[in-house]
Scaffold this motif. Structure first.
Motif, PDB file in Angstrom:
ATOM      1  N   ASP A   1       3.027   4.196  -4.286  1.00 57.35           N
ATOM      2  CA  ASP A   1       2.391   5.202  -4.524  1.00 57.35           C
ATOM      3  C   ASP A   1       1.976   5.317  -6.533  1.00 57.35           C
TER       4      ASP A   1
ATOM      5  N   ASP B   1       1.281  11.788   0.405  1.00 59.94           N
ATOM      6  CA  ASP B   1       0.262  10.788   1.380  1.00 59.94           C
ATOM      7  C   ASP B   1      -0.483  11.302   1.760  1.00 59.94           C
TER       8      ASP B   1
ATOM      9  N   ASP C   1       3.736   9.817   6.911  1.00 62.95           N
ATOM     10  CA  ASP C   1       2.004   9.717   6.858  1.00 62.95           C
ATOM     11  C   ASP C   1       1.654   8.745   6.782  1.00 62.95           C
ATOM     12  N   THR C   2       1.480   7.880   5.431  1.00 58.16           N
ATOM     13  CA  THR C   2       0.564   7.153   4.926  1.00 58.16           C
ATOM     14  C   THR C   2       0.790   5.692   6.136  1.00 58.16           C
TER      15      THR C   2
ATOM     16  N   PRO D   1       4.975   8.138  -1.251  1.00 52.86           N
ATOM     17  CA  PRO D   1       4.697   8.520   0.443  1.00 52.86           C
ATOM     18  C   PRO D   1       5.422   7.720   1.252  1.00 52.86           C
TER      19      PRO D   1
ATOM     20  N   LEU E   1      -5.933   4.840   0.844  1.00 50.23           N
ATOM     21  CA  LEU E   1      -5.876   4.029   2.164  1.00 50.23           C
ATOM     22  C   LEU E   1      -7.964   3.793   2.392  1.00 50.23           C
TER      23      LEU E   1
ATOM     24  N   THR F   1       0.733  -1.210  -0.109  1.00 53.72           N
ATOM     25  CA  THR F   1       0.281  -0.091  -0.181  1.00 53.72           C
ATOM     26  C   THR F   1       1.159   1.681   0.115  1.00 53.72           C
ATOM     27  N   MET F   2       2.158   1.318   0.461  1.00 56.49           N
ATOM     28  CA  MET F   2       2.870   2.144   0.565  1.00 56.49           C
ATOM     29  C   MET F   2       3.480   2.866  -1.428  1.00 56.49           C
TER      30      MET F   2
ATOM     31  N   GLN G   1      -2.236   9.412  -0.325  1.00 64.08           N
ATOM     32  CA  GLN G   1      -2.828   7.771  -0.314  1.00 64.08           C
ATOM     33  C   GLN G   1      -3.569   7.789   0.417  1.00 64.08           C
ATOM     34  N   ILE G   2      -3.742   8.674   1.651  1.00 65.89           N
ATOM     35  CA  ILE G   2      -4.844   8.411   2.533  1.00 65.89           C
ATOM     36  C   ILE G   2      -5.825   8.048   1.815  1.00 65.89           C
TER      37      ILE G   2
ATOM     38  N   CYS H   1      -0.547   6.149   9.109  1.00 69.07           N
ATOM     39  CA  CYS H   1      -1.735   6.434   8.539  1.00 69.07           C
ATOM     40  C   CYS H   1      -2.615   4.748   9.085  1.00 69.07           C
TER      41      CYS H   1
END
Length: 1285
Positions: A359, A612, A416-417, A413, A619, A356-357, A615-616, A420
């Motif tokens: 981007d 980020d 912060d990702t 990202p 998610l 998931t990291m 990406q947030i 999260c």
């Protein structure tokens, strides 16, 4: 009239009708002769055996088939009640034991006559129970005998089973289940009635006839006062005996399994039965007086937790394997082999979190939902408690953050990702799991009040498991150590929040000169704003003044979004709703009301544009709704000429072009807009992962979410959001047709990528815009006094933003300019290729264009990408004169790339040849990279680089080697602090140019995870060896080798022929199994096992260690397949790849040896784990996942393949031992881990697989499979139970 009375009368009528039919169906007078023989023998007190021989001879002579239902009716009618004497009961018992009369029918008839009259005839009731104990388990003649259909119908007519249970089944086995269940239930209700406890049940009566309704008071000795006390004593003893027989039914090997089928398939009836049984256990004096069973023992026998169907293994290796599984040694022994630890059980979670990291692609589905399904799948397959499962999830999430302890800088990202994922997504997934479990329990409690206590207990238990897992995290100090970068950003976030509360603005400069030491406390836990506070800010953003709205929007897009983890899910919803402001009540303008919100919308767009933040959004699954909110903004502001501007409080002036560009560029980042057509056409009909993320697809998902927003709750505890933010701002579905300008641009964009540019007509409005844009970009390029190209406006000599008339003519809507840009780029590139425009002038002109309309960057990137794939442009020499030169550090880049890939064994193409001649790039690629390196790195250009950067990477990766190293060298020269990230990105390109490089990388993933090589990076195996510490300068001396798992997770989305992945992973899995077999059980150990009397114990230890690693290998393989290709690839594996593998021939060098036998068996188990894990990841273990709707077809096809092979209809080429291990292991895992899958398979297929298992002496497993197949398979399961005994 009571229902029980009606049923009794119906039963008597049915018996009478049957008796009439009997008299007509056989020789006249046969049954009269039988009755006379019986009466005569009764009077003479004849030997029951002699009587039985006479009766049997008479029936055979008359041609009556045996066992005879008619005889059962006759004998029971004769006894009840005119001839209720010992000798007649002996005759009846002999008829049953001699199979002259069918036992089940006799017992059914007696149940309907004796139980209601047990108080009048206690001796008869006792004799009836003795017959129950002797003959209840003799079902074979009824199921397989010549009269089985007639017998079963008679039993149904007597006991009214179809009416009471509501099952319209014709299979004998199903009626056996109903019969056993009814007998036990009648005994239970009779015992409750005997002790006056029926009043304590909810119905306060029995559905069976438990009391005499025919007023038959003429029975023998009914009113004999001398026998009253004796009768009472016998009645009490009978009650105790009835209760003990109930216990025997649940203890008996056969009847306990049949009652299990009733529990599984007759849920509502079973719930009522258990409720009554608990009343008995709590209040029965007779039960407490029993010497053979206690209340607790009875409850334990009937508990849902009791395992009735257990696996009996035949072969010695299988016995060892299942002993390991049953003892839980797979967990305890996990650390005994090459450092593979307990945490490796959760390796799929680590891989998913790390994936998931990336981007390079956002996703349309929520990571909360995906993680929820993944965790539930692993909990089921691993068979762990929820405490251990939650602990494993927390540890995996903490490992994700720790891999970023010393992050390399780059436009990706990261922190912060990660936070999260750790502090928002993971807790929400756990909440989902707990509330789903509680919702399921509440639903069960609603169907059966007896489960209410269980629901409360389990609800508390799940929450306690969560708390205990958090408490245990204190033992993992290394994982809990806060990275320095995290402390800084968290403290800064809290500082901003504190200043916001105290009235200090972020723009005052106070924060910049403030030290973290000035804070009154350590704020490393981040911003903990409450939902109520965020709601107040949201209300200000909706109803405040213009300045207040802008300030509120800035707050929401700041720490509240990025680091307000406890409220993050709400914040992203609020921001999305704010992007679609409602029409003011007093609005009367002709233009869209959105125009008046320009400054407010621009603050939101800029605030959520960071890598980020996007990406947030991804998610949290809000990408489709964000796209739906951005499209109207793009349509409106792109259609508006920049005649009006707005001045922000900072003094910055914005236009409609800027608002449009910010919205448009953000929208484009939500799908892979820049990939060439080849990406959209892959081998077969399977699209690459994520290629479905088009604007249309995003709107489809958004509309689907809208349609389902009212159906998200299931029970009071189902995970749900507040209704005011749970639905999109627009209550109606939206489609691309709602945005004609956007749709037109998208069609042009697709056409431009797919084919060469054409269609520009001189003198048209588009041509005029092209002319104006070119004049703005290149005023008059001095080439002997000749302009760059003929123009209608007369070009000047300035190299700035263009002549005044050109600027005036570009006061056009952004959509009109975007339509012209491909033609502008074609003209500019052509001029550069023919020497009319220098590379520097081209780069400067492109920069001016992107500055004028930042939205043009997307078209620039996609056009240049398409032109490179067409291969019609001459190469550009990167010599430092015309184009920038990479020579200064190209060799360093090569060495760093080799170092990054050192742990994978992949060869890096040499750049030596490049040093002898100038490096070259395709002209469009050279132009694009030259444009990107003209940007200064600041917050404004970051938003632009996030658009063009991925396009540049994708384009360079697809170009011949060494295009990517050249670009990496140029960018590393420009931004030295990004060097590690740039080198890492360049190293990924190697896997695009070597067909076997991905295979080698995957092989490295297996060997490192399993500890099968000597690399210092992976000698210990497990998650650490697979994923390492991310990438970057973690050690002195610069770049370190990157763990193979990290590399694969960053390249798999660019693998074009992803369908080959299943075959590669399957091959590597089986090779790993062979390596494990030889490593886990070496030859000398096998010899030792043969010689020592402790061989079995040693063998189990070795097998436990080997099985742990086999399961880890299967887990890794399943994770790779699922992450690489999602649902489509998993279904292809199960439906096509696995069957093909079993059919194909696989040679073996050591076939027939004991080591090969072990390898074959382990291979079968590995494939079973592999298949089940893949299925659980893609489909889920239950019906909660939307993907579960596709499960029945694929799973059914695979089990049909198994059935065909077991039937001998398919010839197999694989090693027999592998197939012999695979089928039982697969079924075992389905039965134990995914029972919800089995009812989805066609019953006939289940029967065929069950039959094959029985041929292998896997009777218990065959029964378990059918037992979970639903009501339609219940009869078949019962028949197998009866036949196997």
């Amino acid at each position: 009239m009571k229902s029980s009375e009606i049923l009794t009368l119906k039963g008597m009528a049915a018996v009478s009708v049957q008796a009439c039919q009997v008299s007509q169906s056989t020789q006249p007078g046969l049954w009269d002769r039988v009755l006379e023989l019986t009466k005569s023998a009764q009077e003479r007190n004849s030997d029951p055996l002699l009587w039985a021989v006479q009766i049997s001879s008479s029936l055979n002579s008359a041609g009556a088939s045996l066992p005879s239902p008619e005889l059962a009716h006759l004998l029971v009618s004769h006894i009840c009640w005119a001839n209720n004497v010992p000798i007649t009961w002996k005759f009846l018992e002999k008829a049953v034991s001699g199979r002259i009369a069918p036992p089940m029918l006799v017992l059914a008839l007696l149940s309907s006559r004796v139980i209601p009259n047990r108080r009048l005839y206690p001796a008869a009731y006792r004799l009836y129970m003795e017959l129950l104990k002797r003959h209840t388990f003799s079902f074979t003649s009824e199921i397989n005998g010549p009269n089985h259909q007639k017998i079963m119908k008679s039993i149904d007519d007597v006991l009214h089973l179809s009416q009471i249970f509501g099952l319209q089944v014709c299979e004998p086995g199903a009626l056996v289940v109903e019969f056993i269940f009814s007998i036990v239930w009648q005994l239970l209700d009779a015992s409750l009635d005997d002790e006056g406890l029926l009043e304590l049940t909810p119905e306060k009566k029995s559905k069976w006839s438990t009391r005499s309704q025919d007023m038959d008071i003429d029975g023998q000795d009914s009113f004999n006062e001398k026998r009253t006390d004796r009768q009472e004593g016998l009645c009490k003893l009978n009650t105790v005996m009835a209760i003990e027989i109930i216990g025997e039914f649940f203890q008996n090997k056969v009847t306990s399994k049949i009652l299990y089928l009733a529990r599984r398939n007759m849920f509502s009836h079973w719930g009522s039965f258990i409720q009554r049984l608990r009343v008995l256990a709590a209040n029965s004096t007779a039960l407490r007086n029993s010497k053979h069973i206690s209340p607790d023992a009875l409850l334990q026998l009937t508990s849902d937790a009791r395992r009735v169907l257990t696996r009996e293994c035949k072969t010695s290796l299988q016995k060892q394997f299942h002993a390991v599984v049953a003892s839980g040694s797979l967990i305890s022994s996990a650390g005994q082999c090459h450092g593979v630890s307990w945490s490796a059980l959760w390796l799929p979670i680590d891989m998913f979190l790390e994936d998931t990291m990336d981007d390079s692609q956002v996703v349309a589905t929520s990571a909360v939902e995906t993680l929820t399904g993944l965790v539930k799948a692993l909990q089921a397959v691993n068979g762990t408690s929820w405490h251990n499962t939650f602990l494993g999830l927390w540890i995996a999430a903490l490992r994700l953050v720790q891999r970023e302890r010393d992050p390399s800088e780059g436009p990706v990202p990261r922190l912060d990702t990660c936070l999260c994922m750790l502090l928002s997504i993971t807790p929400l997934a756990i909440v989902n799991i707990i509330e789903e479990e509680e919702s399921t329990l509440i639903d069960e409690a609603g169907r059966s009040p007896t489960n209410q206590r269980k629901e409360k207990q389990m609800s508390v238990k799940h929450r306690k498991d969560l708390i205990s897992s958090l408490q245990l995290l204190g033992d993992y100090e290394g994982l809990l150590t806060v990275p320095q970068s995290l402390s800084l950003v968290a403290n800064q976030a809290v500082a901003k929040a504190m200043m916001s509360v105290s009235g200090v603005t972020a723009g005052s400069g106070y924060l910049d000169c403030m030290s973290m030491n000035d804070l009154p406390m350590n704020c490393s836990h981040g911003f903990h704003g409450s939902l109520a506070e965020i709601e107040k800010i949201y209300e200000i953003a909706v109803n405040g003044s213009d300045d207040e709205k802008i300030s509120a929007a800035a707050i929401l897009c700041g720490a509240s979004l990025v680091r307000g983890w406890n409220i993050q899910e709400h914040t992203v919803f609020f921001i999305t709703k704010l992007l679609s402001p409602p029409v003011p009540a007093d609005y009367s303008g002709t233009d869209s009301h959105l125009i008046g919100y320009a400054p407010f919308l621009n603050v939101l767009l800029v605030g959520i544009s960071s890598v980020d933040c996007v990406q947030i959004y991804s998610l949290h699954g809000l990408v489709p709704q964000l796209a739906g909110a951005l499209m109207p903004i793009c349509e409106v502001f792109g259609s508006c000429a920049p005649k009006v501007s707005w001045t922000l409080t900072t003094g910055e002036e914005i236009s409609s072009h800027l608002v449009f560009s910010n919205a448009f560029n953000l929208l484009l980042r939500l799908w892979r807009f820049n990939h060439p057509p080849l990406e959209h056409v892959m081998g077969g009909d399977i699209p690459p992962v994520g290629s479905q993320l088009t604007p249309e697809y995003l709107l489809l998902v958004r509309n689907s979410q809208l349609a389902n927003s009212g159906n998200t709750t299931k029970g009071p505890f189902k995970y749900r959001r507040p209704s005011r933010i749970s639905s999109p701002s627009s209550p109606e579905p939206i489609f691309m047709d709602s945005f004609p300008k956007l749709k037109l641009w998208y069609r042009q964009h697709q056409a431009c990528i797919a084919s060469a540019l054409s269609g520009l007509v001189h003198g048209t409005p588009v041509h005029q815009v092209v002319d104006a844009v070119l004049n703005m970009m290149f005023r008059k390029i001095g080439r002997g006094g000749q302009p760059l190209m003929p123009t209608a406006s007369g070009s000047s000599n300035s190299s700035g933003s263009g002549p005044e008339d050109a600027s005036l003519r570009l006061k056009l809507p952004a959509w009109d300019i975007l339509e012209a840009i491909p033609f502008v780029l074609d003209a500019a590139l052509t001029a550069c290729a023919h020497g009319r425009l220098s590379p520097r002038e081209l780069a400067t002109g492109l920069k001016d264009l992107s500055d004028f309309l930042p939205a043009s960057l997307a078209t620039i990137a996609s056009y240049f990408s398409a032109e490179v794939t067409r291969g019609i442009w001459k190469p550009a020499f990167m010599n430092g004169t015309d184009w920038p030169s990479p020579a200064a550090n190209l060799s360093v880049v090569e060495q760093q790339i080799k170092k990054v890939l050192a742990a994978t064994g992949v060869d890096v193409p040499s750049l030596a040849a490049v040093g002898s001649s100038p490096a070259t790039l395709p002209l469009p690629l050279a132009a694009l990279v030259s444009l990107t390196i003209t940007y200064k790195l600041d917050r404004a250009t970051d938003r632009l680089l996030t658009v063009v950067g991925p396009a540049l990477n994708s384009l360079a990766a697809g170009c011949p080697w060494p295009c990517m190293p050249i670009i990496a060298s140029l960018w590393a020269q420009k931004v030295k602090r990004w060097a590690d990230y740039i080198i890492f990105s360049a190293s990924r390109t190697v896997f695009h140019h070597k067909s076997d490089a991905v295979v080698q990388l995957l092989k490295s993933c297996f060997t490192s995870t399993l500890g099968l090589n000597s690399s210092p990076v992976s000698s210990n195996g497990g998650v650490g060896a697979l994923l390492g510490h991310g990438f970057g300068s973690h050690y002195s001396g610069g770049m370190s080798p990157v763990a193979p798992g990290i590399l694969y997770l960053r390249v798999h989305r660019d693998v074009r022929d992803v369908m080959f992945m299943t075959e590669v992973v399957l091959s590597l899995l089986m090779q790993s199994v062979r390596d494990i077999a030889s490593c886990g059980l070496p030859k000398e150990r096998l010899e030792k096992l043969k010689k020592t009397k402790y061989g079995m114990r040693y063998g189990q230890v070795s097998l436990a260690a080997a099985m742990t690693r086999v399961k880890l290998a299967a887990s890794l393989g399943a994770s790779i397949v699922w992450i690489s290709g999602g649902l489509t690839l998993v279904q292809s594996l199960i439906k096509e790849t696995l069957p093909s593998w079993f059919i194909s021939v696989h040679g073996s060098e050591h076939e027939g040896t004991e080591s090969e036998e072990m390898a074959a068996m382990l291979g079968g188990y590995a494939l079973a784990y592999f298949a089940v894990l893949c299925g659980t990841f893609a489909w889920g273990v239950d019906l909660m996942s939307p993907a579960s709707k596709r499960r029945p077809k694929v799973l059914g096809a695979h089990l049909e393949f198994l059935a065909n092979a077991l039937d001998g209809k398919i010839s197999l080429g694989c090693v027999w031992g592998t197939w012999r291990a695979y089928v039982p292991a697969l079924v075992t895992l389905m039965v134990g881990c995914t029972p919800a899958w089995i009812p989805e398979v066609d019953v006939e297929v289940l029967k065929r697989v069950s039959k094959g298992l029985r041929q292998w002496n896997e009777e218990e497993l065959a029964i378990a499979l059918l037992g979970l197949g639903g009501i339609d398979a219940m009869g078949a399961a019962a028949e197998v139970i009866v036949e196997t005994g």
